[in-house]
Design a protein around this motif. Structure first.
Motif, PDB file in Angstrom:
ATOM      1  N   THR A 198       0.857  -1.025   0.069  1.00 20.15           N
ATOM      2  CA  THR A 198      -0.200   0.072   0.054  1.00 20.15           C
ATOM      3  C   THR A 198       0.810   1.123   0.076  1.00 20.15           C
ATOM      4  OG1 THR A 198      -1.671  -1.300   1.220  1.00 20.15           O
ATOM      5  CG2 THR A 198      -1.699   1.162   1.226  1.00 20.15           C
ATOM      6  N   VAL A 199       0.383   2.159  -0.705  1.00 17.09           N
ATOM      7  CA  VAL A 199       1.278   3.352  -0.710  1.00 17.09           C
ATOM      8  C   VAL A 199       0.403   4.363   0.146  1.00 17.09           C
ATOM      9  CG1 VAL A 199       2.058   5.543  -2.080  1.00 17.09           C
ATOM     10  CG2 VAL A 199       2.261   3.098  -3.055  1.00 17.09           C
ATOM     11  N   GLY A 200       0.830   5.018   1.211  1.00 13.74           N
ATOM     12  CA  GLY A 200      -0.132   5.858   2.055  1.00 13.74           C
ATOM     13  C   GLY A 200       0.571   5.883   3.663  1.00 13.74           C
ATOM     14  N   LEU A 201      -0.189   5.950   4.627  1.00 16.80           N
ATOM     15  CA  LEU A 201       0.078   6.243   5.854  1.00 16.80           C
ATOM     16  C   LEU A 201      -0.257   5.163   6.897  1.00 16.80           C
ATOM     17  CD1 LEU A 201       1.193   8.791   7.311  1.00 16.80           C
ATOM     18  CD2 LEU A 201      -1.433   9.434   7.845  1.00 16.80           C
ATOM     19  N   TRP A 202       0.763   4.928   7.597  1.00 18.04           N
ATOM     20  CA  TRP A 202       0.582   3.638   8.338  1.00 18.04           C
ATOM     21  C   TRP A 202       1.131   4.018   9.832  1.00 18.04           C
ATOM     22  CZ3 TRP A 202       4.841  -0.814   7.927  1.00 18.04           C
ATOM     23  CH2 TRP A 202       4.554  -1.756   8.852  1.00 18.04           C
ATOM     24  N   ALA A 203       0.322   3.667  10.860  1.00 15.36           N
ATOM     25  CA  ALA A 203       0.698   3.864  11.944  1.00 15.36           C
ATOM     26  C   ALA A 203       0.684   2.434  12.974  1.00 15.36           C
ATOM     27  CB  ALA A 203      -0.273   4.612  13.113  1.00 15.36           C
ATOM     28  N   ASN A 204       1.638   2.102  13.512  1.00 14.31           N
ATOM     29  CA  ASN A 204       1.741   0.682  14.193  1.00 14.31           C
ATOM     30  C   ASN A 204       2.441   1.059  15.513  1.00 14.31           C
ATOM     31  OD1 ASN A 204       4.748   0.860  13.320  1.00 14.31           O
ATOM     32  ND2 ASN A 204       4.600  -1.202  13.088  1.00 14.31           N
ATOM     33  N   GLY A 205       2.182   0.099  16.169  1.00 11.34           N
ATOM     34  CA  GLY A 205       3.044  -0.071  17.721  1.00 11.34           C
ATOM     35  C   GLY A 205       2.554  -1.222  18.635  1.00 11.34           C
ATOM     36  N   GLY A 206       2.694  -0.958  19.692  1.00 15.22           N
ATOM     37  CA  GLY A 206       2.120  -2.179  20.623  1.00 15.22           C
ATOM     38  C   GLY A 206       2.597  -1.584  21.927  1.00 15.22           C
ATOM     39  N   THR A 207       1.804  -2.056  22.952  1.00 16.59           N
ATOM     40  CA  THR A 207       1.866  -1.642  24.407  1.00 16.59           C
ATOM     41  C   THR A 207       1.738  -2.886  25.312  1.00 16.59           C
ATOM     42  OG1 THR A 207       1.028   0.138  25.974  1.00 16.59           O
ATOM     43  CG2 THR A 207      -0.601  -0.516  24.790  1.00 16.59           C
ATOM     44  N   ARG A 208       2.423  -2.940  26.086  1.00 19.64           N
ATOM     45  CA  ARG A 208       1.960  -3.640  27.328  1.00 19.64           C
ATOM     46  C   ARG A 208       0.780  -3.885  28.147  1.00 19.64           C
ATOM     47  NH1 ARG A 208       6.844  -5.700  30.148  1.00 19.64           N
ATOM     48  NH2 ARG A 208       8.081  -6.396  28.636  1.00 19.64           N
ATOM     49  N   VAL A 209      -0.040  -5.002  27.946  1.00 20.62           N
ATOM     50  CA  VAL A 209      -1.322  -5.138  28.678  1.00 20.62           C
ATOM     51  C   VAL A 209      -1.353  -6.491  29.348  1.00 20.62           C
ATOM     52  CG1 VAL A 209      -3.689  -5.217  28.399  1.00 20.62           C
ATOM     53  CG2 VAL A 209      -2.457  -3.593  26.985  1.00 20.62           C
ATOM     54  N   GLY A 210      -1.349  -6.374  30.545  1.00 21.03           N
ATOM     55  CA  GLY A 210      -1.363  -7.779  31.144  1.00 21.03           C
ATOM     56  C   GLY A 210      -0.063  -8.419  31.184  1.00 21.03           C
ATOM     57  N   PRO A 211      -0.053  -9.681  31.068  1.00 26.78           N
ATOM     58  CA  PRO A 211       1.460 -10.242  30.783  1.00 26.78           C
ATOM     59  C   PRO A 211       1.890 -10.138  29.533  1.00 26.78           C
ATOM     60  CG  PRO A 211      -0.262 -11.867  30.934  1.00 26.78           C
ATOM     61  CD  PRO A 211      -1.011 -10.624  31.165  1.00 26.78           C
ATOM     62  N   LYS A 221       1.578  -8.320  25.148  1.00 21.87           N
ATOM     63  CA  LYS A 221       1.657  -7.094  24.540  1.00 21.87           C
ATOM     64  C   LYS A 221       0.341  -6.904  23.401  1.00 21.87           C
ATOM     65  CE  LYS A 221       4.819  -4.491  21.726  1.00 21.87           C
ATOM     66  NZ  LYS A 221       6.385  -4.635  21.227  1.00 21.87           N
ATOM     67  N   VAL A 222      -0.231  -5.920  23.470  1.00 21.05           N
ATOM     68  CA  VAL A 222      -1.207  -5.606  22.278  1.00 21.05           C
ATOM     69  C   VAL A 222      -0.366  -4.837  21.425  1.00 21.05           C
ATOM     70  CG1 VAL A 222      -3.207  -4.217  21.696  1.00 21.05           C
ATOM     71  CG2 VAL A 222      -3.218  -5.448  23.867  1.00 21.05           C
ATOM     72  N   THR A 223      -0.716  -5.434  19.945  1.00 17.35           N
ATOM     73  CA  THR A 223      -0.194  -4.668  18.893  1.00 17.35           C
ATOM     74  C   THR A 223      -1.084  -4.205  18.004  1.00 17.35           C
ATOM     75  OG1 THR A 223      -0.100  -6.954  17.608  1.00 17.35           O
ATOM     76  CG2 THR A 223       1.854  -6.467  18.801  1.00 17.35           C
ATOM     77  N   TYR A 224      -0.967  -3.136  17.224  1.00 22.45           N
ATOM     78  CA  TYR A 224      -1.953  -2.546  16.308  1.00 22.45           C
ATOM     79  C   TYR A 224      -1.122  -2.009  15.181  1.00 22.45           C
ATOM     80  CZ  TYR A 224      -0.399   1.928  17.798  1.00 22.45           C
ATOM     81  OH  TYR A 224       0.207   3.057  18.103  1.00 22.45           O
ATOM     82  N   ASP A 225      -1.958  -1.983  14.173  1.00 22.58           N
ATOM     83  CA  ASP A 225      -1.703  -1.423  12.800  1.00 22.58           C
ATOM     84  C   ASP A 225      -3.084  -0.760  12.419  1.00 22.58           C
ATOM     85  OD1 ASP A 225       1.117  -2.688  11.884  1.00 22.58           O
ATOM     86  OD2 ASP A 225      -0.413  -4.284  12.692  1.00 22.58           O
ATOM     87  N   LEU A 226      -2.605   0.573  11.833  1.00 17.60           N
ATOM     88  CA  LEU A 226      -3.851   1.493  11.363  1.00 17.60           C
ATOM     89  C   LEU A 226      -3.251   2.068   9.980  1.00 17.60           C
ATOM     90  CD1 LEU A 226      -5.042   3.413  14.579  1.00 17.60           C
ATOM     91  CD2 LEU A 226      -6.405   1.503  13.294  1.00 17.60           C
ATOM     92  N   TYR A 227      -4.076   1.726   8.892  1.00 17.79           N
ATOM     93  CA  TYR A 227      -3.445   2.532   7.726  1.00 17.79           C
ATOM     94  C   TYR A 227      -4.488   2.885   6.776  1.00 17.79           C
ATOM     95  CZ  TYR A 227      -4.563  -2.296   6.037  1.00 17.79           C
ATOM     96  OH  TYR A 227      -5.367  -3.493   5.579  1.00 17.79           O
ATOM     97  N   VAL A 228      -4.198   3.905   6.023  1.00 22.52           N
ATOM     98  CA  VAL A 228      -4.834   4.533   4.911  1.00 22.52           C
ATOM     99  C   VAL A 228      -3.987   4.621   3.665  1.00 22.52           C
ATOM    100  CG1 VAL A 228      -6.521   5.694   6.068  1.00 22.52           C
ATOM    101  CG2 VAL A 228      -4.638   6.793   5.704  1.00 22.52           C
TER     102      VAL A 228
END
Lengths: 458, 139
Positions: free
Chosen positions: A240-253, A255-262
């Protein structure tokens, strides 16, 4: 109690003197002249003895004092020389260390990483050879597959770049083509968020971002066919050519990871006919979007830690309205994909599965909405340098859906395969694979497949 | 009398065992993870730092460095990974997230020098308690 030689001499001297004095007393009662002579002689002898003993005593004292006197100035001299030598060595070590540390900070150029693979393949059905896809390059025999370079310069504390360039053999013409697979520039906001702009691997599911062109880091020879690249006959926009936000954060034991893109959504290029004569493929619209509709998507996952370390579960969606083909009266389709995945990768097991559900809507015709699905499951068991593995892929793609009907690889299929991977080194893998393919709707045939691959990374 | 001898024997054995354990413990905990004195990270963050999961500490970019003189011990005791797996993990991280694997220094002295001078630097040494840096944890 013991006396040193000097002490003993001193006592002898005193004894001789006293003895001489006592010896002189009886002589005083004899003849005076004779006694005086005798006494004088004895006195002279005694004095000589005293003088001799005094000399010996002085000599002994001087001998005793001499080594001590010599030792006292010598010790500081030797210590000083040794200290100077140590200091000199320390200076050399410091200079060497400082030099190495400075050298480490200098710009030593940009390291190039990459992947390459070559191999051999055969199958038993000519029809299957004509099918598109990197799973099937249209030939039998030996082949060079791809040479992939990527760079990831860090441009300051927060800015990073990822550029990937690939050379691969074009399936149709058999010539080497070049593709700027990725060119993305990112800004790390914090540990939980990085924002990228450019061309990136579309973050749906797991496989597409985890392995992509990295044949050496994936256990099997090829990707599941329905996750193939756009220019190899894939049915999803792998880039995809566009904008992408990604990352992750510790939740409980974990890690939650996420990606959002357009980004620019794909279009269908080369559409001429449907069904068995379909020739079109997905065009990722590198130059800009061709409609007002953007592609958008999200991927949410959870990485377990502790007893379930290695397990990741997630879900994702991808939507692009008005995917159109290039026919005169072009068809427009809303692409809607909802998926789920689970992977369990440890030192002892590799289990991966992904499921994709399509709910596409015909926006230009009257065929309505179409449901299709695709999935794969793969299991591997590393045993030392060997990893036996097996995979099962299946798709059921609605042939009344214009989105699939015009794509060359839009037909439904089943594939099962088993393989053995051998890691010659951590960077070099040799793989052997046997498979069985069934085309199940647009055409119906089956084919047996055999492949080998020699894959490296650097 | 016999009982008291037995008690003494047990006490001596216990003391010797304790000494042996203390000695082996000391031998096991020779290495140290260190960071620049301007950086604050917890020992629980070390694995995340060396697998690219944690890149920032506040506004400071974390710069981990490997030490070839102590890497085998560090990987087995702290990250609990083999060298090959560690390399592969960084290849995947680098390929997906655009991160670069830690630079490799060749000695304790080189690591200490780098960590002292580089804001955000994290390293590890095979022994000792270096001056001028913060000891994050021992291994």
């Amino acid at each position: 109690m013991s006396l040193d030689p000097a002490g003993r001499l001193h006592r002898r001297l005193i004894s001789v003197t006293i003895a001489a004095l006592f010896a002189a007393a009886p002589l005083a009662r004899a003849d005076d002249a004779q006694r005086i002579d005798a006494l004088e002689k004895k006195l002279e002898q005694t004095l000589r003895q005293v003088q001799q003993l005094s000399n010996e005593l002085r000599e002994l004292r001087s001998q005793k004092a001499a080594p001590a006197a010599a030792a006292v100035p010598a010790a500081p001299a030797a210590g000083a020389a040794q200290a100077e030598k140590i200091e000199h060595l320390q200076q050399q070590v410091d200079q060497l260390t400082a030099g190495l540390a400075t050298r480490g900070n200098e710009d030593q150029g940009l390291p190039i990483h990459g992947f390459a693979d070559v191999g051999w393949q055969a199958n038993t059905n000519q029809q299957h050879l004509a099918l598109a896809g990197s799973n099937n390059t249209g030939t039998r025999g030996f082949q060079i597959a791809s040479l992939d370079f990527y760079l990831n310069p860090q441009l300051g504390d927060r800015v990073k770049t990822l550029a990937e360039l690939i050379f691969e053999v074009n399936r149709d013409q058999g010539v080497v083509g070049t593709d700027l697979e990725r060119l993305q520039m990112g800004y790390t906001v914090n540990n939980d968020l990085t924002v990228w702009l450019g061309r990136f691997h579309t973050p749906y599911g797991y496989w597409n971002t985890a392995f992509h062109h990295g044949a050496q880091i994936q256990t099997s020879i090829y990707r599941p066919q329905f996750l193939d690249f756009e220019d190899s006959g894939g049915i999803l926009p792998a880039h995809t050519v566009g904008l992408w936000a990604n990352g992750g954060t510790r939740v409980g034991p974990g890690k939650v990871t996420y990606d959002l893109y357009v980004g620019n959504g794909p279009k269908i290029s080369g559409a001429t006919a449907t069904g068995a004569n379909a020739t079109a493929s997905l065009d990722p619209n590198l130059r800009g979007n061709d409609t007002h509709s953007m592609e958008s998507g999200a991927n949410l996952g959870y990485e377990f830690r502790g007893a379930l370390d290695g397990l990741k579960l997630g879900g994702h969606f991808l939507r692009r309205a008005n995917v159109h083909d290039d026919l005169a009266n072009f068809n427009r389709t809303d692409l809607n994909v909802l998926g789920a995945y689970g992977v369990y990768i440890t030192d002892d097991w590799e289990v991966m599965t992904e499921f994709y559900n399509f709910h596409n809507v015909d926006k230009s015709g009257t065929t309505g909405s179409h449901a299709s699905w695709a999935y794969y499951g793969q299991i591997g068991r590393p045993i030392g340098k060997f990893t036996p593995y097996a995979r099962w892929e299946r798709t059921r793609l609605d042939q009344a859906d214009n989105y699939f009907a015009y794509l060359e690889t839009g037909q439904s299929y089943m594939r099962s395969l088993a393989g053995l991977r051998y890691d010659l080194t951590p960077r070099v893998a040799l793989k052997i694979e046997l498979g069985h393919f069934n085309a199940t709707d647009r055409q119906t045939y089956s084919s047996n497949e055999a492949r080998t691959q020699f894959a490296i990374r650097f | 009398m016999t009982t008291s001898f037995r008690m003494s024997g047990r006490l001596i054995r216990a003391a010797l065992t304790a000494l042996a354990l203390a000695a082996s413990g000391a031998a096991l905990a020779d290495g140290a993870v260190i960071c620049n004195s301007g950086l604050t990270i917890a020992s629980g963050d070390v694995k995340d730092v060396y697998t690219g999961e944690k890149q920032m500490a506040g506004s400071t970019r974390i710069v981990p460095v490997d030490n070839s003189a102590a890497q085998a011990d560090f990987l087995s005791k702290v990250l609990k990974m083999e060298a090959g797996k560690y390399q592969t993990a960084w290849t995947k991280k680098s390929f997906r997230d655009g991160l670069s694997a830690p630079a490799v220094k060749s000695s304790d002295a080189e690591v200490i020098e780098f960590v002292k001078k580089t804001p955000g630097a994290v390293g590890y040494v095979s022994s000792g308690t270096p001056a001028g840096v913060t000891v994050v944890e021992r291994f």
